[in-house]
Design an enzyme around this catalytic site. Structure first.
Site, PDB file in Angstrom:
ATOM      1  CD1 TRP A 181      -2.677   1.836   0.682  1.00 29.30           C
ATOM      2  CD2 TRP A 181      -1.133   2.511   2.153  1.00 29.30           C
ATOM      3  NE1 TRP A 181      -2.960   3.143   1.009  1.00 29.30           N
ATOM      4  CE2 TRP A 181      -2.022   3.580   1.908  1.00 29.30           C
ATOM      5  CE3 TRP A 181      -0.071   2.715   3.029  1.00 29.30           C
ATOM      6  CZ2 TRP A 181      -1.880   4.816   2.529  1.00 29.30           C
ATOM      7  CZ3 TRP A 181       0.073   3.950   3.644  1.00 29.30           C
ATOM      8  CH2 TRP A 181      -0.841   4.988   3.399  1.00 29.30           C
ATOM      9  CD  GLU A 222      -4.186  -1.693   2.545  1.00 30.60           C
ATOM     10  OE1 GLU A 222      -4.923  -1.191   3.419  1.00 30.60           O
ATOM     11  OE2 GLU A 222      -3.017  -2.050   2.771  1.00 30.60           O
ATOM     12  CG  ASP A 256      -7.988  -0.953   5.686  1.00 28.95           C
ATOM     13  OD1 ASP A 256      -9.052  -0.456   6.116  1.00 28.95           O
ATOM     14  OD2 ASP A 256      -6.923  -0.882   6.316  1.00 28.95           O
ATOM     15  CG  HIS A 259      -8.014   1.754   2.916  1.00 30.04           C
ATOM     16  ND1 HIS A 259      -6.786   1.316   2.496  1.00 30.04           N
ATOM     17  CD2 HIS A 259      -7.823   2.283   4.149  1.00 30.04           C
ATOM     18  CE1 HIS A 259      -5.880   1.565   3.437  1.00 30.04           C
ATOM     19  NE2 HIS A 259      -6.498   2.156   4.449  1.00 30.04           N
TER      20      HIS A 259
END
Length: 416
Positions: A181, A222, A256, A259
């Site tokens: 990420w 991610e 996540d 997010h």
């Protein structure tokens, strides 16, 4: 008859074997993130956090050394039932005898103590390159930077992390989930959105070219919708990372649940991705209005996420890790509440009449489906949870907090 025996009978009326659910849960690993214990400080820099990362609060007693962090993690894990993994960021490298290596030069030896720690506790290790809080984050950019020197530094960091992840997997014998990420983006409206993403794509591809065993090292992509200082554009958006994972075999999508936009729910995304990916990964957190990484609670979305993993028979297809950091409260309590909340969510999902509910839906018996869903909410789950904790040798009810208070008095309060 004990309360658990009575509860077991109640669940059996719904066709649920609570003993089997408990035994299954004991085999499901959940990764505990090291960065809750020191406010994402790490050990390779004294600089403040940067790149969309923000920790608030100044509760006393945070860990400032590897030994303190390991001690605190041990205390939290001693209060939590279930199987654990260790989740590390690259910034938690441990240097000895005055040695230092910048992030592009990290080696497995800089994580030897973490391997020793994990092996002594029969845990695997997950890993995250640290693309923030470093002078080579220029204008908020790393892998998507137009500066070749900046990109090269961070590509080399990613490759080093692949090698370290391979080391973790070989040493522990457990696959290492390596999650990429970055906070790359722009504060205001960009003039070019595609260019940064093409550079990010090419950089990511070069990182993945580093040799590794795909059965043991699980690279992930991610996404993030925005961050502090990059409110208008993020290179690694949901569309970008999902498309990247879908077109690069061996790369997993990692979601996540903080997010995304507030009205997007990862619980709905989990079964969608499972239709196409053999494996996916989760970072489990609690966003409040945005990705604030609050401590995970047993709230509706947490329960729904667990339900989707369980009722789709995906416990062996979903890599699960916690990801939150709160410096305004006792950090060990935060770990404990978060881990136990996800354990509760998983056990609750395992103790639902999932096959019956699916049958009612497929047969169009929606009135009965609603009734049964509501009735299932009233099953005596607390008694099953308490029995699970007893079999794991941990306190079920709030008395575990007495251990936290004692630890704070005897250990945390004495830290400078």
């Amino acid at each position: 008859m004990t309360r658990y025996e009575e509860a077991k009978k109640r669940y059996a009326e719904f066709g649920i074997d609570t003993d089997a659910a408990i035994e299954k849960l004991k085999t499901v690993p959940v990764a505990l993130h090291c960065w809750q214990g020191d406010d994402v400080g790490g050990f390779d820099s004294k600089d403040a956090l940067s790149g969309g990362i923000l920790t608030t609060g100044n509760y006393p007693g945070k860990a400032t050394t590897p030994e303190q962090l390991m001690q605190d993690m041990d205390k939290a894990m001693s209060l939590c039932p279930g199987k654990k993994k260790l989740n590390l960021h690259a910034s938690y490298a441990i240097f000895e005898d005055g040695e230092f290596a910048d992030r592009d030069k990290l080696e497995p030896k800089h994580f030897k103590k973490w391997v020793e720690y994990a092996k002594a506790r029969n845990m695997g290790i997950d890993f995250n390159p640290t693309f923030f809080s470093h002078p080579m984050v220029k204008d908020g950019l790393t892998l998507s930077s137009p500066d070749e020197e900046v990109r090269r530094f961070w590509i080399n960091h990613g490759k080093a992390c692949i090698r370290i992840s391979q080391y973790f997997a070989e040493e522990t014998g457990i696959p290492c989930v390596m999650n990429i990420w970055t906070g790359d983006g722009y504060k205001d409206i960009p003039a070019d959105r595609m260019g940064p993403r093409m550079r990010y794509k090419e950089s990511f591809e070069e990182i993945l070219s580093e040799p590794h065993d795909p059965a043991m090292v699980k690279p992930c992509a991610e996404s993030k919708v925005f961050g502090i200082g990059v409110e208008s554009f993020t290179a690694g958006s949901a569309e970008f990372t999902l498309s990247f994972a879908a077109t690069h075999p061996g790369c997993l999508p990692l979601m996540d649940n903080g997010h995304y936009h507030p009205q997007e729910y990862v619980s709905d995304k989990i079964p969608a991705l499972l239709c196409f990916f053999p494996e996916i990964a989760l970072h489990i957190t609690r966003g409040v209005r945005w990705d604030s990484d609050h401590v995970v609670l047993l709230d509706d979305e947490t329960k729904e996420m667990a339900k989707e993993v369980v009722r789709n028979n995906a416990l062996d297809r979903v890599y699960m890790a916690l990801d939150f950091f709160d410096a305004s409260i006792n950090r060990i309590s935060a770990w404990t509440v978060g881990f136990r909340s996800w354990q509760k969510a998983l056990l609750n999902a395992m103790c639902l009449p999932n096959e019956l509910l699916k049958k009612l839906q497929d047969e169009g018996r929606f009135t009965e489906l609603m009734v049964m869903q509501e009735e299932a909410k009233m099953l005596p789950f607390a008694d099953v949870w308490e029995h699970y904790c007893e079999t794991e040798g941990v306190t079920a009810g709030p008395k575990w907090f007495d251990e936290i208070k004692k630890y704070e008095d005897e250990v945390l309060s004495k830290r400078g």
